[in-house]
Design a protein around this motif. Sequence first.
Motif, mmCIF file in Angstrom:
data_model
loop_
_atom_site.group_PDB
_atom_site.id
_atom_site.type_symbol
_atom_site.label_atom_id
_atom_site.label_comp_id
_atom_site.label_asym_id
_atom_site.label_seq_id
_atom_site.Cartn_x
_atom_site.Cartn_y
_atom_site.Cartn_z
ATOM 1 N N LEU A 142 8.781 51.792 -21.305
ATOM 2 C CA LEU A 142 9.056 50.966 -22.488
ATOM 3 C C LEU A 142 8.169 51.472 -23.628
ATOM 4 N N ILE A 143 8.805 52.043 -24.631
ATOM 5 C CA ILE A 143 8.038 52.669 -25.720
ATOM 6 C C ILE A 143 8.143 51.789 -26.959
ATOM 7 N N SER A 144 7.014 51.480 -27.561
ATOM 8 C CA SER A 144 7.010 50.680 -28.787
ATOM 9 C C SER A 144 6.146 51.414 -29.805
ATOM 10 N N PHE A 145 6.615 51.498 -31.039
ATOM 11 C CA PHE A 145 5.860 52.305 -32.000
ATOM 12 C C PHE A 145 5.981 51.777 -33.433
ATOM 13 N N ARG A 146 5.028 52.170 -34.269
ATOM 14 C CA ARG A 146 5.006 51.765 -35.680
ATOM 15 C C ARG A 146 5.924 52.681 -36.482
ATOM 16 N N ARG A 197 8.846 47.712 -36.500
ATOM 17 C CA ARG A 197 8.515 48.076 -35.121
ATOM 18 C C ARG A 197 9.703 48.824 -34.506
ATOM 19 N N GLY A 198 9.433 49.971 -33.933
ATOM 20 C CA GLY A 198 10.490 50.745 -33.266
ATOM 21 C C GLY A 198 10.324 50.643 -31.759
ATOM 22 N N TYR A 199 11.459 50.776 -31.032
ATOM 23 C CA TYR A 199 11.417 50.694 -29.568
ATOM 24 C C TYR A 199 12.356 51.714 -28.944
ATOM 25 N N ARG A 200 12.027 52.147 -27.745
ATOM 26 C CA ARG A 200 13.010 52.771 -26.859
ATOM 27 C C ARG A 200 12.710 52.279 -25.452
ATOM 28 N N ILE A 201 13.714 51.679 -24.816
ATOM 29 C CA ILE A 201 13.560 51.216 -23.433
ATOM 30 C C ILE A 201 14.293 52.220 -22.547
ATOM 31 N N VAL A 259 15.877 42.117 -33.623
ATOM 32 C CA VAL A 259 15.529 43.009 -32.501
ATOM 33 C C VAL A 259 14.102 42.754 -31.994
ATOM 34 N N ASN A 260 13.996 42.603 -30.669
ATOM 35 C CA ASN A 260 12.686 42.482 -30.015
ATOM 36 C C ASN A 260 12.811 43.050 -28.595
ATOM 37 N N ALA A 261 11.718 43.013 -27.838
ATOM 38 C CA ALA A 261 11.739 43.642 -26.507
ATOM 39 C C ALA A 261 12.729 42.942 -25.575
ATOM 40 N N GLY A 303 17.500 51.095 -27.588
ATOM 41 C CA GLY A 303 16.354 51.127 -28.488
ATOM 42 C C GLY A 303 16.720 50.540 -29.824
ATOM 43 N N GLY A 304 15.810 50.677 -30.774
ATOM 44 C CA GLY A 304 16.120 50.162 -32.103
ATOM 45 C C GLY A 304 14.891 49.705 -32.843
#
Length: 447
Positions: free
Chosen positions: A58-62, A76-80, A99-101, A127-128
Amino acid sequence: MEAKIKAFMDEVKTRNGHEPEFIQAVQEVAETVIPYIASNEIYNGKNILLRMVEPERLISFRVAWVDDKGEIHVNRGYRIQMNSAIGPYKGGLRFHPSVNASILKFLAFEQVFKNSLTTLPMGGGKGGSDFDPKGKSDDEVMRFCHAFMLELNRHIGPNTDVPAGDIGVGAREIGFLFGMYKKIRNEFTGVLTGKGLSWGGSKIRPEATGYGTVYFAQSMLKTKNNDVSGKTVVISGSGNVAQYAAEKVIQLGGKVVTMSDSSGFIYDKDGIDEDKLAFIMDLKNNKRGRISEYVDTYSAATFHKGEKPWGVKCDIAFPCATQNELGLEHAQQLMKNGCICVVEGANMPSTADAIHAFHKAKILFAPGKASNAGGVATSGLEMSQNSLRISWTREEVDERLKGIMSDIHDSCIEFGKEDDGYCNYVKGANIAGFVKVADAMLAQGII
Ligand code: NDP
């Protein structure tokens, strides 16, 4: 059996307590798959489902970017990366303020089963970002997409993880994302799907989710010696999936009477024909306007602010907007008005109690993980064309899409048919999707 399901869900809730959408998606799978595991010796004692509900990564980034006035924003950016047992992670990117986790984990989890159902070698991911493209200029969207890809690029690749579009991510965003990936990595590869036709995209990809959903409806109706022709159809949403579901329904002789967006729905009792649909496509895709503007041009239609279309009398309903947009009351309204078939174009648009009501009444109901799989299936075909450096014709891709949707329907029947002949497509899709991934996980050992 109920105690087993409860014990499993208690463990999932303990670990993911603040993620209601994810818990909802897991519950739906657990109710159908845990009994199947119990009656199939090879899966017993392997904790396969518990392994499947934990993302591999689970990747979370600025994501920091600058607007047209020079102001700095942070999203906040994500890729699951949920499961790679049967292929590279594959699933869309969603840009929407909600969008959230939890939302992305539910989508990634569903994607694992959906991708397995297509029979193509694709794992599941999603992701998103909580970035809202609405009201932003093209330049602002470009700067955001570039900033997003500056980080995402190190986690993806044509053999690792291949993202695509979803809510808020269409052709424009995929273009900006691809451009930055290519610049950073200095390679032209099929790292994203949904690309433009002149730079590696597949014909029919924009249409695929909507078309596939209607092909699936045709297969369901066929089991009752029925079809879409002559039916009154209610559609929610007016984005990519809704537009092409409407186009296919019209082509097959159905009458589409509603479309919607987050501000409300329009009802056109005379039916939305091809010309009116072209107006909606231009309004939404080019002018980026609101669905309410439809009634300024077509004055016989009405706009219903803040409402959903499920109270409109229809034979078939296609929820094509977003999760949990069709609740128990809506389900009851639809069935009271004579609706015989509900086919999900969106992901998890029906709540759990709405689905139970459809099943209790034994009407035809298809969950999105089966009926909207045409989009990712055609993305899989785009990946194949990119790898082979060839381009199939529109007819070739459409034929493959039809074949895949028909095969998914058959798999649902195989695993979902009950003793009285009623097909529980939720059960069918969950078990058929589970078997392939579970078998691969067993073969690959405990990793
Ligand atoms: P788009 O962004 O093109 O369109 C989304 C539509 O849903 C818009 O009309 C939007 O209205 C509406 N909508 C979004 N959020 C809400 C909300 N909270 N309440 C009411 N309406 C809302 O997205 P897509 O058409 O691509 O996706 C729609 C659904 O289909 C999603 O669930 C997506 O996950 C699913 N899906 C998409 C696939 C694809 O290939 N695109 C593949 C498989 C599933 P507004 O413009 O006002 O926000």
